[in-house]
Design an enzyme around this catalytic site. Structure first.
Site, PDB file in Angstrom:
ATOM      1  N   HIS A  75       0.825  -1.204   0.000  1.00 54.38           N
ATOM      2  CA  HIS A  75       0.000   0.000   0.000  1.00 54.38           C
ATOM      3  C   HIS A  75       0.865   1.263   0.000  1.00 54.38           C
ATOM      4  O   HIS A  75       0.533   2.260  -0.673  1.00 54.38           O
ATOM      5  CB  HIS A  75      -0.918  -0.029   1.223  1.00 54.38           C
ATOM      6  CG  HIS A  75      -1.745   1.197   1.382  1.00 54.38           C
ATOM      7  ND1 HIS A  75      -1.624   2.049   2.458  1.00 54.38           N
ATOM      8  CD2 HIS A  75      -2.715   1.730   0.599  1.00 54.38           C
ATOM      9  CE1 HIS A  75      -2.473   3.050   2.322  1.00 54.38           C
ATOM     10  NE2 HIS A  75      -3.151   2.882   1.217  1.00 54.38           N
ATOM     11  N   GLU A 111       1.919   1.902  -3.452  1.00 50.10           N
ATOM     12  CA  GLU A 111       0.813   2.469  -4.234  1.00 50.10           C
ATOM     13  C   GLU A 111       0.825   3.994  -4.126  1.00 50.10           C
ATOM     14  O   GLU A 111       0.656   4.705  -5.125  1.00 50.10           O
ATOM     15  CB  GLU A 111      -0.515   1.901  -3.734  1.00 50.10           C
ATOM     16  CG  GLU A 111      -1.735   2.520  -4.394  1.00 50.10           C
ATOM     17  CD  GLU A 111      -2.925   2.579  -3.468  1.00 50.10           C
ATOM     18  OE1 GLU A 111      -3.536   3.671  -3.369  1.00 50.10           O
ATOM     19  OE2 GLU A 111      -3.253   1.561  -2.823  1.00 50.10           O
ATOM     20  N   HIS A 112       1.044   4.518  -2.934  1.00 44.35           N
ATOM     21  CA  HIS A 112       1.129   5.971  -2.753  1.00 44.35           C
ATOM     22  C   HIS A 112       2.326   6.547  -3.508  1.00 44.35           C
ATOM     23  O   HIS A 112       2.224   7.614  -4.119  1.00 44.35           O
ATOM     24  CB  HIS A 112       1.241   6.307  -1.263  1.00 44.35           C
ATOM     25  CG  HIS A 112      -0.072   6.279  -0.546  1.00 44.35           C
ATOM     26  ND1 HIS A 112      -0.639   7.399   0.026  1.00 44.35           N
ATOM     27  CD2 HIS A 112      -0.932   5.251  -0.298  1.00 44.35           C
ATOM     28  CE1 HIS A 112      -1.795   7.082   0.592  1.00 44.35           C
ATOM     29  NE2 HIS A 112      -1.991   5.779   0.423  1.00 44.35           N
ATOM     30  N   GLU A 137      -3.612   7.801   7.551  1.00 42.81           N
ATOM     31  CA  GLU A 137      -4.710   7.035   6.960  1.00 42.81           C
ATOM     32  C   GLU A 137      -5.070   5.844   7.842  1.00 42.81           C
ATOM     33  O   GLU A 137      -6.245   5.541   8.053  1.00 42.81           O
ATOM     34  CB  GLU A 137      -4.307   6.562   5.563  1.00 42.81           C
ATOM     35  CG  GLU A 137      -5.385   5.782   4.825  1.00 42.81           C
ATOM     36  CD  GLU A 137      -4.953   5.394   3.424  1.00 42.81           C
ATOM     37  OE1 GLU A 137      -5.535   4.440   2.889  1.00 42.81           O
ATOM     38  OE2 GLU A 137      -4.030   6.036   2.877  1.00 42.81           O
TER      39      GLU A 137
END
Length: 455
Positions: free
Chosen positions: A70, A73-74, A150
């Protein structure tokens, strides 16, 4: 002759469904570097959904670097050798499109929705960041703070997601589904830009990717564009992954999560089979129908009895998805009404499954439920983006997009006896993990989510 509305609706849906499934099949081509390209033509509107799916997700991570899929992904939006940080998104917006990405347990995907004449431009952007992503230490330091925030906002400050994180950690003791997709906070705090780069260099390759394009396009033209922009990227020797099997559960597991919340909540997760062989498997389809019997429409059993009639629950539900790379869970859940405890609701939820196990379902109920279930499966593909999503999810989970319609055919053949059989076999204590939310007093109103969250 008189018809009840549900019976009439079921009859109409069953008759109409064959027409809905008669669509042009998707076409497939594999580039010389191993990248699979799948195109679903749909000429109803001059728009296109373009997606790149990498067969890599949190299930492939190891202790110490959970959350790296993840985090990468950023970083995919933070610049390449030709684009500055944020320029990817700015260019898509300038083209009139929208874009985002998501990471799951099983895969990571990136998408754009765009007017059809702009397809080549976004395809070139995706190829650029597959091949020439830049890993800037300062950009990573800023972005990992966004990821940690997040995690706080979407999990640690939200009682239900926090409960499900604990539930998965308890239900899966050996399989990496034990870990949250976003990662454990300690791993995020100690993650480095080198961790993200290693992940990208290891897994982000054309032979580990699937391009899915749906919309107002010509498949042959898309294949040519894919060859032009992705065909030049060299394949990589991918690491050999080892099986990660979850050992048999040998007794009920129970956890309690205390968190600020308005209401108590309980979730019961039973180990259930994953769809592996579309033609030979039976139980995954029967479990999908059972889930619909319990919670597949507004007047399904759980809502009708526990919420509306007996009023012992404010909400009650069932969920099961049989498409995954790893093991799956059949979940019963609910919020008890005032005067009902979570222990009581737990027993009442199980009693509804036991009622199916003992009494079965009538042919009329089965027909109605299957019509609702199959129609839902078909209607979710009505959008161009929905078609691309379903193709990508099937492929990235180890199944074939060619089997999408076949899974609907198999759902139609499920019998009342098969539904009763799975209700008898998969809901014992030995496969069960129960998670109970004990509400603590609500704190002050939480701050809004930070800017920079991608999805």
């Amino acid at each position: 002759m008189k018809f009840s509305f549900p019976a009439l609706l079921s009859t109409l849906l069953i008759g109409f469904l064959p027409l809905l499934t008669q669509a042009e099949p998707a076409l497939e081509h594999t580039l010389s570097n191993g990248m699979k390209v799948i195109v679903k033509e749909d000429h109803r509107a001059p728009t296109v959904a373009h997606m790149i799916w990498y067969r890599i997700g949190s299930t492939d991570e190891v202790n110490g670097t959970t959350g790296v899929a993840h985090a990468l992904e950023h970083m995919m939006f933070k610049g390449t050798k030709t684009l500055k940080p944020g320029e990817f998104s700015a260019r898509v917006a300038a083209l009139g499109g929208r874009e985002n990405a998501f990471t799951s347990k099983d895969y990571t995907a990136y998408f754009q929705q765009i007017e059809k004449s702009r397809l080549e431009k976004v395809m070139a952007l995706e190829a650029d960041r597959m091949a020439s992503l830049v890993f800037d230490k300062e950009e990573f330091a800023k972005e990992i703070r966004v990821v940690m925030e997040e995690r706080r906002w979407r999990t640690e400050d939200q009682p239900i997601p926090l409960l499900y994180e604990a539930l998965n950690a308890a239900a899966f003791s050996a399989h990496p589904y034990h870990h949250p997709v976003v990662g454990w906070m300690s791993d995020l705090q100690n993650m480095t830009v080198e961790d993200a780069k290693v992940w990208h260099d290891r897994w982000y390759a054309p032979n580990n990717a699937i391009m899915v394009v749906s919309g107002d396009v010509n498949a042959r033209a898309v294949f040519a564009l894919a060859e032009k922009h992705f065909g030049r990227i060299q394949a990589k020797k991918l690491p050999r992954t080892k099986p990660q099997e979850e050992p048999p559960q040998k007794g009920l597991r129970r956890i309690v999560v205390k968190a600020p919340a308005e209401n108590p909540y309980v979730a019961l997760a039973f180990k259930a089979p994953t769809l592996r062989d579309v033609e030979k498997d039976v139980d995954p389809y029967a479990l999908e129908v059972l889930s619909a019997v319990l919670d597949g429409y507004d007047n399904a059993r759980l809502n009708a009895k526990l919420v509306r009639t007996d009023r012992v629950a404010n909400s009650a539900g069932a969920s099961y998805s049989n498409v995954a790379r790893g093991p799956v869970l059949f979940v019963l859940d609910g919020v008890p009404a005032q005067g009902t405890t979570t222990d009581q609701l737990e027993k009442l939820l199980r009693a509804e499954v036991e009622r199916v196990a003992k009494e079965g379902v009538s042919e009329e109920e089965l027909k109605r439920v299957k019509a609702q279930l199959v129609a839902g499966q078909v209607y979710k593909r009505d959008s161009i983006f929905g078609q691309a999503m379903e193709i990508g999810m099937m492929e990235a989970s180890g199944l074939s997009h060619r089997d999408i319609d076949r899974t609907i055919d198999k759902l139609k053949t499920v019998t009342a006896q098969q539904v009763q059989d799975v209700a008898r076999r998969y809901f014992s204590d030995d496969t069960l993990t129960v998670a109970t939310l004990v509400p603590l007093p609500l704190s002050e109103k939480k701050a809004p989510p930070p800017s920079g969250l991608r999805h």
